[in-house]
Design an enzyme around this catalytic site. Structure first.
Site, PDB file in Angstrom:
ATOM      1  N   CYS A   2       0.780  -1.268  -0.075  1.00 55.94           N
ATOM      2  CA  CYS A   2       0.078   0.095  -0.111  1.00 55.94           C
ATOM      3  C   CYS A   2       0.749   1.240   0.129  1.00 55.94           C
ATOM      4  CB  CYS A   2      -1.051  -0.009   1.058  1.00 55.94           C
ATOM      5  SG  CYS A   2      -1.840  -1.450   1.344  1.00 55.94           S
ATOM      6  N   LEU A  51      -2.810  -2.104  -1.912  1.00 58.02           N
ATOM      7  CA  LEU A  51      -2.510  -3.589  -2.449  1.00 58.02           C
ATOM      8  C   LEU A  51      -2.897  -4.564  -1.597  1.00 58.02           C
ATOM      9  CD1 LEU A  51      -0.954  -5.055  -4.705  1.00 58.02           C
ATOM     10  CD2 LEU A  51       0.938  -4.968  -3.703  1.00 58.02           C
ATOM     11  N   ALA A  52      -3.973  -5.105  -1.991  1.00 58.70           N
ATOM     12  CA  ALA A  52      -4.612  -6.175  -1.185  1.00 58.70           C
ATOM     13  C   ALA A  52      -3.741  -7.709  -1.195  1.00 58.70           C
ATOM     14  CB  ALA A  52      -5.978  -6.801  -1.369  1.00 58.70           C
ATOM     15  N   GLY A  79       2.482  -2.189   4.728  1.00 58.56           N
ATOM     16  CA  GLY A  79       3.516  -3.385   4.958  1.00 58.56           C
ATOM     17  C   GLY A  79       2.960  -4.579   5.330  1.00 58.56           C
ATOM     18  N   GLU A  80       3.654  -5.233   6.124  1.00 59.04           N
ATOM     19  CA  GLU A  80       3.357  -6.583   6.564  1.00 59.04           C
ATOM     20  C   GLU A  80       3.739  -6.643   8.018  1.00 59.04           C
ATOM     21  OE1 GLU A  80       0.968  -8.251   4.991  1.00 59.04           O
ATOM     22  OE2 GLU A  80       1.400  -7.583   2.950  1.00 59.04           O
ATOM     23  N   LEU A 262      12.628 -13.704  -6.475  1.00 54.69           N
ATOM     24  CA  LEU A 262      13.328 -13.163  -7.450  1.00 54.69           C
ATOM     25  C   LEU A 262      14.783 -14.016  -7.270  1.00 54.69           C
ATOM     26  CD1 LEU A 262      13.070  -9.424  -6.534  1.00 54.69           C
ATOM     27  CD2 LEU A 262      11.807 -10.958  -8.199  1.00 54.69           C
ATOM     28  N   VAL A 293      16.172 -11.607 -14.329  1.00 52.92           N
ATOM     29  CA  VAL A 293      16.276 -10.503 -15.593  1.00 52.92           C
ATOM     30  C   VAL A 293      17.474 -10.969 -16.285  1.00 52.92           C
ATOM     31  CG1 VAL A 293      17.797  -8.903 -13.911  1.00 52.92           C
ATOM     32  CG2 VAL A 293      16.190  -8.254 -15.804  1.00 52.92           C
ATOM     33  N   SER A 379      12.719 -11.495  -1.966  1.00 49.91           N
ATOM     34  CA  SER A 379      14.076 -11.108  -2.696  1.00 49.91           C
ATOM     35  C   SER A 379      15.336 -11.444  -1.798  1.00 49.91           C
ATOM     36  CB  SER A 379      14.156  -9.746  -2.932  1.00 49.91           C
ATOM     37  OG  SER A 379      15.452  -8.990  -3.137  1.00 49.91           O
ATOM     38  N   GLY A 380      16.473 -11.483  -2.318  1.00 46.83           N
ATOM     39  CA  GLY A 380      17.660 -11.868  -1.476  1.00 46.83           C
ATOM     40  C   GLY A 380      18.455 -10.605  -1.076  1.00 46.83           C
TER      41      GLY A 380
END
Length: 616
Positions: A2, A51-52, A79-80, A262, A293, A379-380
């Protein structure tokens, strides 16, 4: 995830300011494509774009708690909170009643139960605001490592705040002005905590809260890296790191939407992908999805250099095959990287001309492609800062240099590490004299060293490596976390960073350097802790940074664009340039001045399109 924004004004009634809040909130639409909301009270106005990810139906915001028909607390939250289930169970036992399954509501009730000390209980990435109508006080909260951004702009009678500067700058009280100090911060590559570059604007520092009252504003630190004696032996340390990673990844796999990883083929992203694959399989949730990528022809025509000894593709594929992930390569070409629409989207997401060029554009395009298939990615990022992975951690000259080690390693901010052009090389000498980059870097470096917590009895080497680690965990990592957040949220993708869990960060920070390098290599502890889930080729791979295109046509296109700027007498960046040096760079061609050229072109476009003003 969000985007959040808001306005506190103690001298006016904000209930009639819907249009202003709508404008501020709309700037965050990319961060929250699923829903939007505004909450207005007499002296407080909150905006939210959602952003749900968890509790898709019940987690709408701004969210309030009411007692006896009266609003007692409101939040706009991004956030989370990964331990929200445990916190909810504890709050349940204390008599709190919940109407949703969201972590947002848990944060509200945690504050009602424990007050400002509730921050000590949170595990996650977050940036949010809490408004108490009873006391008319605002609390801004940012996570310990600064994974989620949060900016604020004090006004004569309150404050403006937002996930990004653009939300604040949409308000008529705020001006997009960058002065001499702001320009120094923009170019210096030092990342001063709390510095937002725009004049009058600040960033909530990682691990801090900002409380706003009618009487004024106060700042408080609730978490910091500490100096603790490390008593575990090597085997215990390795098993503790693995135990923490297992727990962290398991927590961060929780989502009510499609999730992926990723994967670069490096140690860090491979560990996360492998542990995610293991966790999902154990839960009967099928194969993990992974994305990489790459650039057209990169693997086939790869040329090793001091920074990147190997291409990513073969290693990413080896790991994907090893853990049986559902893998996809996102392959980009020069035309796509130079596309003006993509570059403008990156600049809009960044808010400022950081000038990292295709390193930002390629990340943006990678995230855009991933978002078509997943909403959350692991992600790392940050493992190098935590475990000592960068080359300059192990370069005696860089370690002993009396400055930020990455600046020493890159010859005072030569981002490529292999060119005679520094990042600021094309700027006018009188401008550089005015902003005094050497003096600015020196001052910021001394400030950072003054914060370092030391342990008694450490050797000179251990003491210096503690400083090096601290500089990376509080400064360098902020560049990467901000870049990751802006590029991902520009397309509505939530990227989680397991290596930034504060428990892991503080544990490894206090582990002796001799133990972090016990096998004579970078990231010894991480490799030892997770070797069992990796193929040997990946476990033993030498560090290779985020990939950069080697297509000579990209540098040629940049040079042609710089030539156009020099020919345009009305180009807004021209007064800032050393035109003779820039002309030489154009005549040389070949990409030697690639990084300073990207900075110049970015500044030019920023001045053309973003309504910004330079006052230097």
């Amino acid at each position: 995830m969000c985007g959040i924004t808001g306005w506190i004004s103690y001298d006016r009634d904000l209930t009639g300011e819907r249009a202003t809040l709508d404008a501020m909130t709309q700037t965050m639409a990319c961060r929250g494509p699923d829903a939007g909301g505004v909450w207005l009270d007499r002296h407080a106005a909150f905006g939210h774009r959602r952003l749900a990810v968890i509790d898709l139906e019940g987690g709408k915001q701004p969210m309030a708690v009411e007692h006896d028909g009266r609003t007692v607390l409101v939040t706009t939250y991004s956030g989370e909170i990964y331990n929200y289930r445990e916190l909810r169970a504890e709050l349940d036992s204390l008599g709190h009643a919940f109407r949703t399954s969201s972590d947002t509501e848990v944060a509200l009730h945690a504050y009602l139960e424990w007050g400002e000390s509730f921050t000590e209980r949170l595990n996650g990435m977050y940036a949010f605001a809490l408004w108490d109508p009873r006391t008319e006080e605002l609390l801004l909260v940012r996570d310990r490592m600064g994974i989620k951004p949060l900016y604020y702009y004090p006004t004569a009678d309150g404050v403006l705040f937002g996930s990004e500067p653009k939300a604040i700058l949409a308000h008529p009280l705020a001006r997009a002005v960058v002065d001499t100090e702001g320009l120094a911060e923009l170019i210096a590559f030092t990342k001063t905590p709390g510095h937002a570059i725009y004049r009058g604007m600040k960033e909530v520092r990682p691990g801090y809260t900002v409380r706003v009252r009618r009487q004024g504003l106060s700042v408080k630190q609730y978490w910091a890296l500490d100096a603790a004696e490390h008593t575990d032996d090597l085997d215990t340390t390795v098993s503790t790191v693995r135990g923490l990673l297992d727990d962290i990844v398991a927590r961060q796999l929780i989502a009510d939407v499609p999730l992926c990883t990723l994967l670069s083929g490096g140690l860090d992203s491979s560990v996360i992908t492998a542990l995610a694959a293991k966790g999902l399989a154990a839960g009967g949730k099928g194969a993990v999805r992974s994305f990489s990528v790459d650039f057209v022809g990169q693997t086939e025509n790869f040329q090793a250099d001091d920074l990147r000894p190997t291409p990513d593709g073969p290693y990413a594929h080896a790991l994907a095959e090893h853990v049986r992930s559902d893998h996809s390569d996102i392959v980009l070409d020069t035309t796509t990287l130079m596309n003006s629409g993509h570059r403008d989207a990156v600049l809009a997401a960044r808010d400022l001309p950081f000038g990292l060029g295709e390193a930002d554009t390629s990340l943006y395009l990678l995230f855009k492609a991933i978002r078509e298939q997943s909403t959350v990615a692991l992600s790392g990022e940050s493992a190098d800062e935590v475990f000592g992975g960068y080359k300059w951690f192990h370069d005696k000259a860089a370690v002993e240099a009396d400055t930020f080690p990455w600046l020493a390693a890159f010859d005072l901010n030569n981002f490529a590490g292999r060119s005679s052009y520094t990042r600021e090389a094309l700027l006018a000498p009188d401008l550089l004299a005015k902003i005094d980059l050497p003096g600015y870097r020196e001052a910021r470096y001394r400030e950072a060293l003054a914060e370092v917590p030391y342990r008694d009895g450490d050797s000179a080497l251990e003491r210096r490596m503690r400083e090096i680690c601290y500089l990376h965990l509080t400064r360098f990592v902020q560049f990467l976390l901000d870049r990751k957040d802006r590029m991902s949220m520009a397309v509505g993708l939530e990227v989680r960073v397991p290596f930034c869990d504060h428990r892991l960060v503080n544990y490894v920070f206090n582990t002796p350097w001799s133990m972090k390098t016990f096998d004579g290599r970078e990231k010894s502890l991480l490799r030892a802790a997770c070797r069992d889930v990796l193929p040997e080729s990946v476990a033993n791979r030498v560090k290779s940074p985020y990939p950069s295109t080697q297509d000579p046509r990209y540098a040629q296109a940049l040079t042609a664009e710089l030539k156009g700027v020099l020919a345009d007498q009305d180009a807004p960046v021209r007064p800032l340039l050393d035109t003779a040096r820039a002309t030489t760079a154009v005549e040389e061609g070949g990409g030697e001045a690639r990084f300073p050229t990207e900075l110049v072109l970015s500044v030019n476009r920023w001045l053309e399109t973003r309504g910004a003003t330079l006052e230097v």
